[in-house]
Design an enzyme around this catalytic site. Structure first.
Site, PDB file in Angstrom:
ATOM      1  N   LYS A  99       0.855  -1.190   0.000  1.00  0.00           N
ATOM      2  CA  LYS A  99       0.000   0.000   0.000  1.00  0.00           C
ATOM      3  C   LYS A  99       0.890   1.239   0.000  1.00  0.00           C
ATOM      4  O   LYS A  99       1.725   1.407   0.895  1.00  0.00           O
ATOM      5  CB  LYS A  99      -0.894  -0.014   1.248  1.00  0.00           C
ATOM      6  CG  LYS A  99      -1.678   1.276   1.472  1.00  0.00           C
ATOM      7  CD  LYS A  99      -2.396   1.248   2.812  1.00  0.00           C
ATOM      8  CE  LYS A  99      -2.985   2.612   3.166  1.00  0.00           C
ATOM      9  NZ  LYS A  99      -3.608   2.625   4.513  1.00  0.00           N
ATOM     10  N   ASP A 117      -2.239  10.662   3.599  1.00  0.00           N
ATOM     11  CA  ASP A 117      -3.645  10.322   3.784  1.00  0.00           C
ATOM     12  C   ASP A 117      -4.336  11.364   4.651  1.00  0.00           C
ATOM     13  O   ASP A 117      -4.163  11.390   5.865  1.00  0.00           O
ATOM     14  CB  ASP A 117      -3.765   8.937   4.421  1.00  0.00           C
ATOM     15  CG  ASP A 117      -5.213   8.508   4.599  1.00  0.00           C
ATOM     16  OD1 ASP A 117      -6.087   9.086   3.926  1.00  0.00           O
ATOM     17  OD2 ASP A 117      -5.462   7.588   5.391  1.00  0.00           O
ATOM     18  N   LYS A 148      -9.662  13.187   8.492  1.00  0.00           N
ATOM     19  CA  LYS A 148      -9.096  12.853   9.788  1.00  0.00           C
ATOM     20  C   LYS A 148      -9.032  14.092  10.681  1.00  0.00           C
ATOM     21  O   LYS A 148      -9.096  15.231  10.199  1.00  0.00           O
ATOM     22  CB  LYS A 148      -7.676  12.299   9.617  1.00  0.00           C
ATOM     23  CG  LYS A 148      -7.585  10.980   8.877  1.00  0.00           C
ATOM     24  CD  LYS A 148      -6.123  10.549   8.754  1.00  0.00           C
ATOM     25  CE  LYS A 148      -5.982   9.254   7.970  1.00  0.00           C
ATOM     26  NZ  LYS A 148      -6.512   8.102   8.691  1.00  0.00           N
ATOM     27  N   ASP A 160       1.838   6.429   5.714  1.00  0.00           N
ATOM     28  CA  ASP A 160       0.804   5.495   5.291  1.00  0.00           C
ATOM     29  C   ASP A 160       1.227   4.700   4.062  1.00  0.00           C
ATOM     30  O   ASP A 160       0.424   3.965   3.496  1.00  0.00           O
ATOM     31  CB  ASP A 160      -0.510   6.239   5.015  1.00  0.00           C
ATOM     32  CG  ASP A 160      -1.735   5.359   5.232  1.00  0.00           C
ATOM     33  OD1 ASP A 160      -1.604   4.323   5.904  1.00  0.00           O
ATOM     34  OD2 ASP A 160      -2.817   5.705   4.723  1.00  0.00           O
ATOM     35  N   ASP A 178     -11.938   7.354   4.122  1.00  0.00           N
ATOM     36  CA  ASP A 178     -10.712   7.099   4.879  1.00  0.00           C
ATOM     37  C   ASP A 178     -10.381   5.605   4.943  1.00  0.00           C
ATOM     38  O   ASP A 178      -9.372   5.231   5.527  1.00  0.00           O
ATOM     39  CB  ASP A 178     -10.837   7.669   6.292  1.00  0.00           C
ATOM     40  CG  ASP A 178      -9.503   7.775   7.002  1.00  0.00           C
ATOM     41  OD1 ASP A 178      -8.466   7.837   6.302  1.00  0.00           O
ATOM     42  OD2 ASP A 178      -9.476   7.790   8.245  1.00  0.00           O
ATOM     43  N   GLU A 238      -9.316   3.848   2.451  1.00  0.00           N
ATOM     44  CA  GLU A 238      -8.832   3.892   1.069  1.00  0.00           C
ATOM     45  C   GLU A 238      -7.781   2.840   0.769  1.00  0.00           C
ATOM     46  O   GLU A 238      -7.613   2.425  -0.378  1.00  0.00           O
ATOM     47  CB  GLU A 238      -8.269   5.280   0.757  1.00  0.00           C
ATOM     48  CG  GLU A 238      -6.827   5.540   1.163  1.00  0.00           C
ATOM     49  CD  GLU A 238      -6.560   5.451   2.663  1.00  0.00           C
ATOM     50  OE1 GLU A 238      -5.449   5.058   3.039  1.00  0.00           O
ATOM     51  OE2 GLU A 238      -7.478   5.768   3.453  1.00  0.00           O
ATOM     52  N   ARG A 246      -7.583  -0.346   1.423  1.00  0.00           N
ATOM     53  CA  ARG A 246      -8.132  -1.598   0.895  1.00  0.00           C
ATOM     54  C   ARG A 246      -8.569  -1.442  -0.556  1.00  0.00           C
ATOM     55  O   ARG A 246      -8.584  -2.415  -1.318  1.00  0.00           O
ATOM     56  CB  ARG A 246      -9.297  -2.068   1.775  1.00  0.00           C
ATOM     57  CG  ARG A 246     -10.502  -1.151   1.778  1.00  0.00           C
ATOM     58  CD  ARG A 246     -11.372  -1.337   2.997  1.00  0.00           C
ATOM     59  NE  ARG A 246     -10.683  -0.931   4.207  1.00  0.00           N
ATOM     60  CZ  ARG A 246     -11.226  -0.987   5.421  1.00  0.00           C
ATOM     61  NH1 ARG A 246     -12.466  -1.453   5.574  1.00  0.00           N
ATOM     62  NH2 ARG A 246     -10.551  -0.610   6.480  1.00  0.00           N
TER      63      ARG A 246
END
Length: 434
Positions: A206, A211, A218, A229, A292, A294, A296
């Site tokens: 990933k 993010d 967030k 991230d 959020d 995202e 996956r």
């Protein structure tokens, strides 16, 4: 050869006052002089204890501002050296006067052991520098540029931009990147097999370089560390850096590919919204309930492509769910797998690397909540934290057709604001033992 500023000695448990209350893995400063400082530790009884000694020694060296550190021979010299090199690293690229890394001199390493330690160290450092880089320096474009530096080591690197991503039907990856001016990148790095390939190991990372959470934004505190991230992407690229130097040790017929789904999850006029529906690369439609969630999404499309391109087994790494940290903390990664043999190999690799994983179940009934109350095949979140790591893994499982394992490394990628390179060692050991 110049004298060491700090020299470690191993002593027996019956060393009198020197060993009083001294525990395994502890390093104690014994004496200081103009000729150099002396430290003592008990002889490590295991690789795990040697890693503790190595890390503790370098913490002491940093405290004493030692430039050269000497360590005597031990049965577990490789483990000690790897841990010491890792502990000695700090990112000094953005400091006018950054701290220097102590030079480490470990006796007893064979030439092959030293080469392996150095290769692993180079991969971990590469991963840590990627994770540590701020979001205004590292984005999908510059991450792809960094991946291309592996070409000098004999790695084949291909990069797909937004048009290529769209042409492959990777609409989930495109949707996550839609709020960013940088757009998405799909990075594929390949170490070809020696001879005819009978096994294609896909390492999938990933790569959310920053993010914000998108429109499901967030909090300020929750966003502060989100440059990390992309810890999964850093780990698979770091592993490729190490494996390129150790390619003679990769079994014949094993091809290794790293896939990185790179995007920034931002807000903007084209960003995905809650309620939007996108068709994934494998044909499933996904409703966005939480922008959020995202990671996956980008992994789903990338796992599909890796399977379509012939991967025979897949391991993905992702800083995926905050509830993983609640369950296992920052030292232990959550392991999910569809294949018992793959699970066993990954557990053994993590143990050999000195990293820690704990298997959690792919409890199929939990996926029902991702199929309820949606106009699509799946939604990307049920907005309930209970069992969140399991449900995220079950979501990913809908996009793989080969033996697959997922490592949720949320919390592992950095510790106390220092990037760790977690996962590089596990992946390297996994491939070399394949």
């Amino acid at each position: 050869m110049d004298a060491a500023d700090l020299t470690l000695s191993f002593i027996s448990p019956d060393g009198g006052r020197l060993t009083r209350d001294l525990s395994g893995g502890e390093v104690r400063l014994h004496a200081r002089s103009e000729q150099g400082d002396q430290a003592v530790a008990l002889l490590p009884a295991s690789a795990a204890e040697a890693r503790e000694v190595g890390a503790a020694l370098m913490r002491l060296a940093r405290e004493l501002k030692s430039a050269r550190v000497q360590v005597p021979a031990t049965e577990h010299a490789s483990a000690l050296a790897a841990a010491a090199l890792g502990e000695g690293w700090r990112d000094a690229r953005y400091r006018q006067r950054g701290p220097g890394e102590p030079q480490l001199l470990v006796a007893g390493l064979t030439g092959d052991e030293q080469a392996r330690v150095e290769a692993l160290g180079a991969g971990v450092t590469f991963a840590r520098e990627l994770v540590s880089a701020p979001g205004n320096v590292l984005n999908p474009v510059t991450l792809a540029r960094e991946a291309r530096t592996l070409e000098a080591l004999g790695v084949d690197v291909d990069v797909w931009d937004g048009d290529d991503v769209a042409a492959r039907g990777m609409n989930l990856l495109a949707a996550v990147a839609a709020g960013s001016a940088a757009g998405p990148r799909l990075i594929r790095a390949t170490l070809p097999a020696r001879g005819e390939a009978h096994t294609v190991v896909a390492l999938v990372g990933k790569g959310i370089t920053f993010d914000t959470g998108g429109y499901s934004i967030k909090t300020a505190a929750g966003m502060a560390t989100m440059k990390s991230d992309m810890g999964g992407a850093a780990a698979v690229l770091g592993a490729m850096r190490s494996l390129a130097a150790l390619r003679d040790l990769i079994p014949d017929g094993v091809e290794v590919r790293a896939y990185v789904a790179a995007a920034e999850n931002m807000v903007g006029p084209h960003a995905m919204r809650p309620g939007d529906v996108y068709r994934a690369a494998n044909g499933l439609h996904v409703e966005i309930t939480n922008t959020d969630a995202e990671g996956r999404l980008v992994l789903a499309d990338t796992l599909t492509v890796a399977c379509e391109e012939g991967a025979t087994e897949l391991v993905d790494l992702a800083t995926l769910t905050g509830v993983k940290v609640s369950a296992l903390g920052n030292d232990i990664a959550a392991l999910f797998s569809s294949d018992e043999t793959l699970t066993a190999r990954l557990k053994a690799a993590a143990r050999d690397a000195g990293e820690h994983v704990w298997e959690l179940p792919l409890h199929q009934p939990y996926l029902k909540s991702y199929r309820k109350g949606t106009i699509a095949d799946l939604k990307n979140s049920d907005m309930q934290p209970a069992g969140g790591s399991i449900k995220a893994a079950l979501f990913l499982a809908q996009f793989v057709t080969r033996p697959w394992a997922h490592l949720d490394i949320a919390g592992n990628a950095d510790r106390e604001e220092v990037a760790t390179g977690w996962g590089v060692g596990t992946l390297v050991e996994y491939v070399l033992a394949r």
